[in-house]
Design a protein around this motif. Structure first.
Motif, PDB file in Angstrom:
ATOM      1  N   THR A 157       0.823  -1.211   0.000  1.00 14.72           N
ATOM      2  CA  THR A 157       0.000   0.000   0.000  1.00 14.72           C
ATOM      3  C   THR A 157       0.856   1.261   0.000  1.00 14.72           C
ATOM      4  O   THR A 157       0.381   2.324  -0.384  1.00 14.72           O
ATOM      5  N   GLY A 158       2.092   1.147   0.468  1.00 12.87           N
ATOM      6  CA  GLY A 158       2.944   2.322   0.538  1.00 12.87           C
ATOM      7  C   GLY A 158       2.683   3.195   1.750  1.00 12.87           C
ATOM      8  O   GLY A 158       3.353   4.194   1.957  1.00 12.87           O
ATOM      9  N   LYS A 159       1.679   2.830   2.555  1.00 13.92           N
ATOM     10  CA  LYS A 159       1.369   3.630   3.740  1.00 13.92           C
ATOM     11  C   LYS A 159       1.628   2.785   4.994  1.00 13.92           C
ATOM     12  O   LYS A 159       1.565   1.555   4.938  1.00 13.92           O
ATOM     13  N   ASP A 160       1.898   3.477   6.107  1.00 12.88           N
ATOM     14  CA  ASP A 160       1.998   2.762   7.373  1.00 12.88           C
ATOM     15  C   ASP A 160       0.646   2.144   7.697  1.00 12.88           C
ATOM     16  O   ASP A 160      -0.391   2.787   7.507  1.00 12.88           O
ATOM     17  N   PHE A 161       0.674   0.907   8.168  1.00 17.21           N
ATOM     18  CA  PHE A 161      -0.581   0.223   8.463  1.00 17.21           C
ATOM     19  C   PHE A 161      -1.166   0.733   9.780  1.00 17.21           C
ATOM     20  O   PHE A 161      -0.480   0.769  10.797  1.00 17.21           O
ATOM     21  N   ASP A 162      -2.436   1.123   9.733  1.00 22.08           N
ATOM     22  CA  ASP A 162      -3.114   1.577  10.937  1.00 22.08           C
ATOM     23  C   ASP A 162      -4.251   0.596  11.244  1.00 22.08           C
ATOM     24  O   ASP A 162      -5.256   0.576  10.537  1.00 22.08           O
ATOM     25  N   PRO A 163      -4.077  -0.221  12.286  1.00 20.11           N
ATOM     26  CA  PRO A 163      -5.066  -1.260  12.575  1.00 20.11           C
ATOM     27  C   PRO A 163      -6.469  -0.704  12.758  1.00 20.11           C
ATOM     28  O   PRO A 163      -7.447  -1.403  12.515  1.00 20.11           O
ATOM     29  N   SER A 164      -6.581   0.578  13.157  1.00 19.51           N
ATOM     30  CA  SER A 164      -7.923   1.093  13.429  1.00 19.51           C
ATOM     31  C   SER A 164      -8.749   1.241  12.153  1.00 19.51           C
ATOM     32  O   SER A 164      -9.973   1.311  12.206  1.00 19.51           O
ATOM     33  N   GLY A 171     -13.896  -2.356   6.278  1.00 20.15           N
ATOM     34  CA  GLY A 171     -12.554  -1.815   6.159  1.00 20.15           C
ATOM     35  C   GLY A 171     -11.536  -2.910   5.895  1.00 20.15           C
ATOM     36  O   GLY A 171     -10.614  -2.758   5.084  1.00 20.15           O
ATOM     37  N   PHE A 172     -11.713  -4.022   6.576  1.00 21.07           N
ATOM     38  CA  PHE A 172     -10.798  -5.154   6.434  1.00 21.07           C
ATOM     39  C   PHE A 172     -10.852  -5.704   5.014  1.00 21.07           C
ATOM     40  O   PHE A 172      -9.822  -5.933   4.380  1.00 21.07           O
ATOM     41  N   LYS A 173     -12.064  -5.863   4.518  1.00 22.28           N
ATOM     42  CA  LYS A 173     -12.243  -6.382   3.151  1.00 22.28           C
ATOM     43  C   LYS A 173     -11.577  -5.461   2.134  1.00 22.28           C
ATOM     44  O   LYS A 173     -10.919  -5.923   1.197  1.00 22.28           O
ATOM     45  N   ALA A 174     -11.768  -4.135   2.334  1.00 30.30           N
ATOM     46  CA  ALA A 174     -11.204  -3.169   1.395  1.00 30.30           C
ATOM     47  C   ALA A 174      -9.685  -3.293   1.361  1.00 30.30           C
ATOM     48  O   ALA A 174      -9.072  -3.283   0.288  1.00 30.30           O
ATOM     49  N   LEU A 175      -9.080  -3.458   2.556  1.00 33.18           N
ATOM     50  CA  LEU A 175      -7.626  -3.583   2.603  1.00 33.18           C
ATOM     51  C   LEU A 175      -7.173  -4.876   1.931  1.00 33.18           C
ATOM     52  O   LEU A 175      -6.186  -4.890   1.179  1.00 33.18           O
ATOM     53  N   ILE A 176      -7.901  -5.954   2.177  1.00 38.96           N
ATOM     54  CA  ILE A 176      -7.540  -7.221   1.551  1.00 38.96           C
ATOM     55  C   ILE A 176      -7.574  -7.084   0.037  1.00 38.96           C
ATOM     56  O   ILE A 176      -6.679  -7.554  -0.677  1.00 38.96           O
ATOM     57  N   GLN A 177      -8.622  -6.401  -0.472  1.00 38.60           N
ATOM     58  CA  GLN A 177      -8.737  -6.209  -1.910  1.00 38.60           C
ATOM     59  C   GLN A 177      -7.561  -5.400  -2.436  1.00 38.60           C
ATOM     60  O   GLN A 177      -6.982  -5.714  -3.473  1.00 38.60           O
TER      61      GLN A 177
END
Lengths: 431, 292
Positions: A157-164, A171-177
């Motif tokens: 993603t190029g961004k720091d991962f923010d668990p929130s 949100g989880f699905k979007a990140l997985i995609q």
């Protein structure tokens, strides 16, 4: 000549006998305790956490030398209950035994010493009491959630991962995609072990109910409609996402735990449901620096997706029988106090064993990243407590049902039906 | 020295058979009787009290559907494993007594699997099934292939295959001894009288080897019925508890689920089933034994 052969025969017979006898006693591995000739008190500790056996042995040796109390540490690969059963059957119990929470409930009344008067009771919220008496000394805190590999996510993603951002399933699905689009073919892994599926994941279905005991009772009485239960469906929706994006989707049932954790450690996958104990497996590989744990994502606003599930894990209890002398009992109590209040004891738990301490007075930093996450959630009070009263066959029978679901051999309704059928047939654990 | 007195005989007995008898008494007979007593209690395996419940455990065992499913599974497994083990062992024994080059090497080679402990063997084969076979199959088909161990039928197949591989060498040794015990004169006489080699095998060698068959069948049936180690390390009952054999169910019932009395009762039932099958088979087998 004849005489010689008779002697030889006798010697052979003796040797064979000795071999058989030695074979009987070889299931325990006595550790190198201190010199046993010091004449002082000697105590034995049963350790049921395989990954800290070496540290325990080293600690025992040091403790023996410094305190003049002989400490010997034993480990067994049997289940805790099975191993202790043999020790109690032979009237040779350990002075201190490390057991799981459920074992304290089943053993305490008959075998454990009342520890209510100990200092450490006020410094922990996790001690186990039965009938108002404290019996179980929590060794550490462990919690369950989704383990993530932040470096692997950032690489794509190029961004720091923010668990929130992954609190909700959407949100989880979007990140997985996003990860899949970015080239990570399968971003998740699922452990097929029955204890992981049933004792850890399915357990959250019960533990996140508003009233856990009432829910279990309704399951037992056959009144709970699991297939239409919101929590069940919410968690299973998340499980479906984990399952459908798993690297082992085609052969979920033969996925090996080590392989899954290696992929997670090395960033080939980004998410896996597990707990901070998985660090002992992950750290055997070439792991990424930035890993951590987050709650299981759910589309809910009741706060359950902001907490890990967990609490005290592994408990020490002291044997109360006459096989253990008063001196030994006192030495055992001293040892527990040493773990909580002595700097050496604290650093043994936190630094040597990399465990999350269960005591508020211990302020040392937890080194491993998963443990650090758990410590953070613990300090924030964001832990949903474990439910410790599952019948002993719950993990195995419900685990088998869950495995069928994982292998797509049954659908969600069928799975719910099997769980309901299981609960109807059990004898509830009294507490 | 007087050799006919009781004390002399006792001394001789104690000297040779004493250690073994004491061990047998202490590690087999006493636990067996005590275990039998425990089947009448509802002991959980660790508590101090052992409440007497009469025949309750036996009724519960009769109603334990998972137990009978495990017994049925064990019977199917044993049927296939026993037939395959003995067929293969007989064939191997024939092969290594037929005078081919390097037959001692082959004998040793076929026997070696039996020297590896069941636990180790299970883990080795688990690796083979989960990694090696899968890798080969994927290279051939080009797609993802699930491991045999992840399907219910496949896990059974793997268990049978590994057991056959493990026991065939051992049974082969007994058949080899059987082959060697049949005198060449008899075979030659049969050939001179006009038998074809296969007729000689069928009508002379095999009947004379009957005691080898009885022995091998007995050993393989009893071993298969109480299989545990390979079961534990190869499948551990997975997938979905569909490969839990009788012995594993008994262990889980007694130690993992903490129903010691019930588990012990189920073990006694398993013992009776085993004993009945074993004794019947030996009785029938012995009845038809012939001498040259």
């Amino acid at each position: 000549m004849k005489k010689h052969s008779r002697v030889l025969a006798a010697a052979l017979a003796l040797a064979l006998t000795a071999g058989v006898l030695a074979g009987c006693g070889s299931s325990d591995t006595p550790a190198a305790g201190g010199g046993s000739s010091s004449g002082g008190t000697a105590i034995t500790i049963f350790n049921s956490k395989m990954e800290i056996q070496e540290q325990m042995e080293a600690m025992a040796e040091k403790y023996s030398q410094e305190k003049g109390v002989d400490v010997e540490v034993y480990y067994s690969s049997d289940t805790v209950a099975a191993h202790l059963a043999t020790k109690y059957a032979s009237n040779d119990p350990y002075t201190i035994s490390m057991v799981d929470a459920k074992d304290v409930y089943s053993l305490a009344a008959e075998h454990a010493l009342d520890l209510s008067g100990e200092d450490w009771v006020k410094d922990t919220t996790q001690a186990i009491s039965v009938d108002g008496k404290v019996y179980g000394f929590p060794v550490c805190i462990e919690a369950r959630g989704i383990i993530y590999n932040a470096d692997a996510i950032k690489n794509i993603t190029g961004k720091d991962f923010d668990p929130s951002t992954c609190k909700t399933l959407d949100g989880f699905k979007a990140l997985i995609q996003e990860l899949i689009d970015g080239g990570m073919e399968a971003p998740t892994g699922v452990m097929k072990e029955d204890w992981s599926l049933a004792a850890h994941y399915l357990a959250e279905v019960y533990e996140e109910q508003p009233d856990v005991d009432a829910f279990i009772t309704s399951l037992h009485e056959g009144n709970a409609d699991l297939a239409n239960n919101d929590r069940f469906n919410s968690l299973m929706d998340t499980f479906d996402v984990l399952k459908d994006n798993s690297y082992s989707k085609a052969s979920a049932i033969s996925a090996e735990r080590e392989v899954t954790e290696q992929k997670l450690a090395e960033g080939e996958i980004a998410f896996m449901f597990g707990g901070n104990w998985d660090w002992s497996v992950i750290n055997a590989y070439d792991y990424s620096e930035n890993m951590g744990m987050m709650p299981v994502p759910q589309n809910t606003d009741d706060g359950m997706n902001e907490k890990l599930v967990g609490g005290g894990s592994k408990y020490f209890f002291i044997d109360s029988s006459d096989n253990t002398s008063d001196e030994q009992k006192q030495a055992a109590k001293d040892f527990l106090n040493w773990l909580v209040y002595d700097e050496a004891g604290q650093s043994f738990i936190v630094e040597d064993c990399a465990l999350v301490p269960a005591y508020s007075n211990i302020t040392l930093d937890v080194k491993d990243p998963l443990g650090a996450s758990v410590k953070k959630y613990t300090d924030d009070g964001a832990l949903i407590p474990n439910y410790n009263y599952f019948p002993d066959d719950h993990y195995s029978i419900c685990g088998a049902a869950f495995q069928k679901y994982l292998a797509n051999q049954t659908d969600r309704a069928g799975f719910a039906g099997e769980i309901e059928a299981y609960w109807k047939g059990i004898t509830p654990v009294e507490h | 020295m007087e050799r006919n007195t009781f004390s002399y005989k006792l001394k001789q007995f104690m000297m040779f058979a004493g250690p073994a008898s004491i061990l047998f008494f202490g590690t087999v007979l006493v636990p067996f009787v005590y275990g039998f007593y425990l089947t009448f209690t509802s002991w959980d395996g660790i508590s101090k009290v052992k409440p007497f419940v009469g025949l309750e455990n036996y009724t519960a065992a009769m109603q334990d559907s998972a137990y009978w499913a495990a017994i049925g599974r064990t019977a199917i497994y044993s049927l296939f494993a026993v037939i395959l083990v003995n067929a293969l062992a007989f064939f191997l024994a024939y092969f290594v007594t037929s005078g081919i080059k390097g037959q001692n090497f082959f004998r040793a080679g076929f026997f070696i699997p039996n020297l590896i402990g069941g636990i180790v063997l299970g883990y080795v084969w688990k690796f083979v099934f989960n990694r090696a076979f899968v890798a080969v199959a994927q290279a051939i088909t080009g797609g993802t292939v699930p491991s045999l161990l992840s399907t219910t039928g496949g896990a059974m197949f793997c268990l049978i295959l590994v057991s056959v591989w493990q026991y065939a060498g051992y049974m082969m040794l007994i058949y080899v001894a059987g082959f060697m015990a049949v005198s060449n004169d008899l075979k030659e006489a049969a050939l001179i009288d006009g038998c074809t080699p296969s007729q000689a095998m069928q009508n002379v060698t095999i009947p004379l080897m009957r005691s080898s068959f009885v022995q091998c069948l007995f050993l393989s049936i009893t071993r298969c019925f109480v299989v545990y180690d390979v079961n534990l390390s190869l499948t551990n009952g997975e997938p979905f508890n569909s490969s839990v054999m009788a012995a594993m169910h008994v262990y889980n019932q007694a130690f993992t689920y903490k129903n010691y009395g019930l588990g012990q009762a189920e073990a006694v039932i398993l013992f009776v089933i085993c004993a009945v099958i074993g004794v019947t088979q030996v009785y029938i087998g012995k009845k038809g034994e012939v001498d040259a």
